[in-house]
Motif scaffolding. Structure first.
Motif: not given
Length: 298
Positions: A24-33, A211-221
């Motif tokens: 359920s968190v996938i759409p939210i994380l995708a949008k943030i990324g 090269n990814i930023n911190l916010k994107t890296f957190i989303c990936i984790l």
């Protein structure tokens, strides 16, 4: 025998609910990324790379073999990885063109596909009650995710529908072989296969960004640990216990979870329609979990 069947039913339902929370968190994380400059192939490559490494490390320290019994299983996981990878890619990319809520709504037509696919290819019974529960659940999704239909791009809609079709293929294929192989092994192979899939896709399309930023890296984790390691394993485990069509119906809790997480994270207000939709979904699952069909009780 009936007690064992009941226990498997309860366990399978719990596993599918856990996987639903993970997905359920996938759409939210995708949008943030996407908002932080990332893209589908980059996020998905790292998601499955991290997952595959952790799964392989776990199997190694547990002294479990990763070798499969037959060449047919290797071929199966190649096809399954392509199907699941394509589903993830289409689902992610669609959010560039349509909102997550609309995407979730359209994507959740897949239980209809799965129910009839399980009937045609897996020999699962299709009853009037199953049809009613699927329809009720979809009506509930419509109430939960109802939103203005302005500025919709047909490209995004097509991507989500194609993702639903690929999800149907993946679920049906897994059900046919999960009684031959441990769910953890299956999840490991799917993660590894998807990692290779997105590496090749990203390099071929020149979209893979190292090269990814911190916010994107957190989303990936979060995608790797919660949506893949927990979510995918729980889904495959639940699928092996309760069947494809029933698992897909219970998975319709996913949009409800997405709405609730949006409320918690983004302070999105819940409307009357969303609350009503949630009640309809809960009702459909209650009916599905109620008294068994006479055919299954004999």
């Amino acid at each position: 025998m009936k007690e064992k069947s009941l226990t498997n039913n309860v366990k399978g339902t719990i596993y599918i609910v856990i996987s639903t929370i993970g997905f359920s968190v996938i759409p939210i994380l995708a949008k943030i990324g996407f908002n932080n400059g990332s893209n589908s192939s980059t996020m998905l490559f790292y998601r499955f790379l991290i997952s595959a490494i952790i799964f392989l490390a776990y199997l190694y320290f547990k002294n479990k073999t990763v070798f499969l019994e037959s060449k047919k299983l290797y071929k199966f996981f190649i096809i399954a990885s392509i199907a699941y990878g394509t589903q993830c890619l289409l689902f992610f990319a669609a959010f560039k063109y349509i909102s997550p809520s609309i995407g979730e709504l359209i994507y959740h037509i897949y239980p209809i596909f799965v129910t009839f696919s399980a009937f045609l290819f897996l020999g699962e019974t299709i009853t009037f009650k199953k049809i009613i529960c699927v329809l009720l659940s979809i009506v509930g999704c419509c109430f939960i995710l109802i939103s203005p239909w302005d500025n919709l791009q047909i490209k995004g809609i097509i991507m989500v529908i194609m993702a639903a079709v690929m999800s149907t293929i993946y679920i049906t294929m897994n059900k046919k072989v999960l009684h031959h192989i441990d769910s953890l092994i299956a999840t490991t192979y799917v993660s590894l296969g998807c990692c290779i899939y997105f590496l090749c896709y990203g390099l071929a399309t020149h979209t893979l960004n190292f090269n990814i930023n911190l916010k994107t890296f957190i989303c990936i984790l979060i995608l790797a640990f919660w949506s893949t390691i927990v979510g995918l394993f729980a889904f495959l485990k639940g699928l092996s216990l309760i069947g494809a069509s029933k698992a897909s119906v219970i998975s319709l809790l996913e949009p409800l979870m997405t709405v609730l997480l949006s409320f918690i994270i983004f302070s999105t207000k819940l409307t009357i329609n969303q609350l009503l939709g949630g009640l309809i979904i809960i009702l459909s699952i209650y009916l599905f979990e109620g008294k068994k069909d006479k055919q299954t009780n004999t």
